[in-house]
Design a protein around this motif. Structure first.
Motif, mmCIF file in Angstrom:
data_model
loop_
_atom_site.group_PDB
_atom_site.id
_atom_site.type_symbol
_atom_site.label_atom_id
_atom_site.label_comp_id
_atom_site.label_asym_id
_atom_site.label_seq_id
_atom_site.Cartn_x
_atom_site.Cartn_y
_atom_site.Cartn_z
ATOM 1 N N ARG A 4 0.904 -1.231 -0.339
ATOM 2 C CA ARG A 4 0.198 0.316 -0.123
ATOM 3 C C ARG A 4 0.845 1.512 -0.022
ATOM 4 O O ARG A 4 1.899 1.588 0.710
ATOM 5 C CB ARG A 4 -0.837 0.153 1.335
ATOM 6 N N ASP A 51 -7.343 -0.245 0.127
ATOM 7 C CA ASP A 51 -6.860 -1.818 -0.269
ATOM 8 C C ASP A 51 -5.302 -0.971 -0.837
ATOM 9 O O ASP A 51 -4.882 -1.972 -1.447
ATOM 10 C CB ASP A 51 -7.755 -1.924 -1.251
ATOM 11 N N LEU A 52 -5.261 0.789 -0.783
ATOM 12 C CA LEU A 52 -4.577 0.867 -1.666
ATOM 13 C C LEU A 52 -3.261 2.104 -1.244
ATOM 14 O O LEU A 52 -2.235 2.024 -1.502
ATOM 15 C CB LEU A 52 -4.960 1.658 -3.029
ATOM 16 N N PHE A 53 -3.715 2.575 0.039
ATOM 17 C CA PHE A 53 -3.461 3.531 0.868
ATOM 18 C C PHE A 53 -3.174 3.180 2.365
ATOM 19 O O PHE A 53 -4.257 2.861 2.912
ATOM 20 C CB PHE A 53 -4.221 4.939 0.860
ATOM 21 N N ASP A 54 -1.896 3.435 3.136
ATOM 22 C CA ASP A 54 -1.806 3.549 4.816
ATOM 23 C C ASP A 54 -1.999 4.590 5.514
ATOM 24 O O ASP A 54 -2.443 5.337 5.092
ATOM 25 C CB ASP A 54 -0.537 3.102 4.773
ATOM 26 N N ARG A 130 -2.328 3.640 -8.843
ATOM 27 C CA ARG A 130 -2.120 2.257 -8.658
ATOM 28 C C ARG A 130 -1.355 1.899 -9.708
ATOM 29 O O ARG A 130 -0.533 0.989 -10.204
ATOM 30 C CB ARG A 130 -3.658 0.960 -9.042
#
Length: 184
Positions: A4, A51-54, A130
């Motif tokens: 992520r 799901d993509l970023f922390d 992404r």
């Protein structure tokens, strides 16, 4: 994709560009200029897909620490907040934030964002993130470019090179704030 991105949001500035609405005590990124939320809050929401970023890292100065915490709470987002001892522009903020991100993940992929940008197409932004993440995981440094609408001397220009994959292209050249003839 299990990796992520750690969003690094730069949230400093002197608050002088949109005076009198923006002031040093409340710069433009904290104002609701384009809707009911500030651009800082919109930036945070844009990078809130878990799901993509922390968890984001916010770089700001001590004068804005309470405003940052208030605006985070208003939209229900938690973040690490780093305080700059003094204003030193983007480069040092990105370096400090990236070093901090590496304490959370030694292989961190960091996305540096300004808190006052307006992004109208969030879907395109997320798709670019992404693709950028995939390129970063293959060892590349990724930068995002926006196709200019007019010649401008106040911005740098990226001359794209060959296609790496999808929409990701190598950078052939970067021109820092060109004169009017070069920009045209």
């Amino acid at each position: 994709m299990t990796k992520r991105i750690i969003p690094l949001i730069m949230c400093g500035g002197a608050g002088t560009r949109l005076w009198p609405a923006s002031r040093e005590v409340r710069p433009k990124q904290f104002l609701p200029l384009f809707g009911k939320r500030s651009t800082f809050q919109d930036t945070l929401l844009r990078v809130s897909d878990a799901d993509l970023f922390d968890r984001p890292v916010i770089i700001t100065n001590a004068a804005y620490r309470f405003t940052v915490r208030e605006q985070l709470a208003e939209i229900g987002i938690d973040a690490d907040v780093l305080l700059e001892p003094m204003r030193r522009d983007s480069g040092p903020a990105i370096a400090a934030g990236s070093a901090f991100a590496q304490t959370r993940d030694s292989e961190a992929v960091v996305l540096a964002l300004a808190a006052d940008h307006v992004v109208r197409d969030t879907g395109a932004f997320l798709a670019a993130c992404r693709e950028g993440l995939a390129a970063a995981e293959s060892g590349r440094i990724v930068t995002f470019g926006v196709e200019p609408e007019r010649p401008a001397t106040e911005y740098g220009y990226i001359k794209p090179g060959g296609i790496v994959t999808g929409q990701v292209r190598a950078i052939e050249k970067f021109v820092e704030k060109p004169d009017q003839a070069t920009a045209a």
